[in-house]
Design a protein around this motif. Structure first.
Motif, mmCIF file in Angstrom:
data_model
loop_
_atom_site.group_PDB
_atom_site.id
_atom_site.type_symbol
_atom_site.label_atom_id
_atom_site.label_comp_id
_atom_site.label_asym_id
_atom_site.label_seq_id
_atom_site.Cartn_x
_atom_site.Cartn_y
_atom_site.Cartn_z
ATOM 1 N N TYR A 1 8.256 -3.747 -7.091
ATOM 2 C CA TYR A 1 8.215 -3.182 -8.319
ATOM 3 C C TYR A 1 9.771 -3.219 -9.012
ATOM 4 O O TYR A 1 10.157 -3.684 -10.015
ATOM 5 C CB TYR A 1 7.823 -1.880 -8.373
ATOM 6 N N PHE B 1 0.649 -0.483 -5.760
ATOM 7 C CA PHE B 1 1.402 0.124 -4.850
ATOM 8 C C PHE B 1 2.157 1.294 -5.325
ATOM 9 O O PHE B 1 2.640 2.172 -4.520
ATOM 10 C CB PHE B 1 2.876 -1.148 -4.637
ATOM 11 N N LEU C 1 7.261 0.624 -0.606
ATOM 12 C CA LEU C 1 6.191 0.346 -1.877
ATOM 13 C C LEU C 1 6.882 0.070 -3.320
ATOM 14 O O LEU C 1 6.075 -0.671 -3.735
ATOM 15 C CB LEU C 1 5.143 1.300 -1.870
ATOM 16 N N ALA D 1 2.187 4.943 -3.396
ATOM 17 C CA ALA D 1 3.769 5.477 -3.077
ATOM 18 C C ALA D 1 3.874 6.668 -3.629
ATOM 19 O O ALA D 1 3.998 7.978 -3.236
ATOM 20 C CB ALA D 1 4.688 4.752 -3.796
ATOM 21 N N LEU E 1 1.347 -4.298 -8.230
ATOM 22 C CA LEU E 1 2.380 -3.244 -8.639
ATOM 23 C C LEU E 1 2.036 -1.840 -8.771
ATOM 24 O O LEU E 1 2.531 -0.901 -8.322
ATOM 25 C CB LEU E 1 3.546 -3.794 -9.588
ATOM 26 N N TRP F 1 7.901 5.010 3.607
ATOM 27 C CA TRP F 1 7.035 3.855 3.220
ATOM 28 C C TRP F 1 6.805 3.915 1.675
ATOM 29 O O TRP F 1 6.591 2.760 0.859
ATOM 30 C CB TRP F 1 5.559 4.122 3.593
#
Length: 158
Positions: free
Chosen positions: A139, A58, A135, A62, A55, A131
């Motif tokens: 989370y 990601f 992402l 992001a 996470l 995107w």
């Protein structure tokens, strides 16, 4: 090249926050957490490290994707990053409230606020880069689950 450096910097920053949060939990995981009554859906402890690592990666990707749009949307990027930084700070604070202060109720209140800030970050990020928004969905889902888990732990141990 600068695009990848930005992504790498935000990924590393997110991972450092995650590492520091993990360090704050170590004592509580060994001493206090095992004494709590936990709900049937509580995952084993080994699940949390890999999930959070993924996470944070990601989140960082992001954030980097959004930062890369600074030249075309400086105000949007500033606004999105403000929410990103606040939610990252709240993310770290939850570990302290739950595992260091051993206060599931205060942590529960804080994690609800965290989820709302993550949702706003997601909303801002998806306007800038779809995107980047996508992402953040895992989370959001994981913190939603963590909120349920935190609430159940508080309820079972009040």
């Amino acid at each position: 090249m600068q695009r990848y450096l930005r992504i790498g910097l935000v990924v590393m920053t997110s991972l450092v926050v995650g590492y520091l949060s993990g360090m704050a939990t170590q004592e509580g995981i060994k001493t206090w957490y095992p004494t709590l009554v936990k709900p049937f859906f509580n995952p084993p402890n080994w699940v949390f490290g890999p999930v959070w690592t993924l996470l944070y990666i990601f989140m960082g990707i992001a954030g980097g994707l959004v930062w890369n749009q600074h030249d075309t949307n400086p105000e949007g990027v500033k606004k999105g990053f403000l929410f990103f930084v606040i939610q990252l700070g709240l993310n770290a604070m939850w570990s302290y409230l739950f595992f260091v202060l051993c206060n599931p109720l205060l942590a529960l209140i804080e994690i609800v606020l965290l989820w709302l800030l993550i949702f706003e970050t997601y909303t801002q990020f998806k306007k800038i880069n779809r995107w980047a928004g996508k992402l953040l969905i895992p989370y959001l889902a994981w913190v939603g689950f963590a909120t349920l888990l935190n609430g159940a732990i508080w309820w079972l141990n009040r």
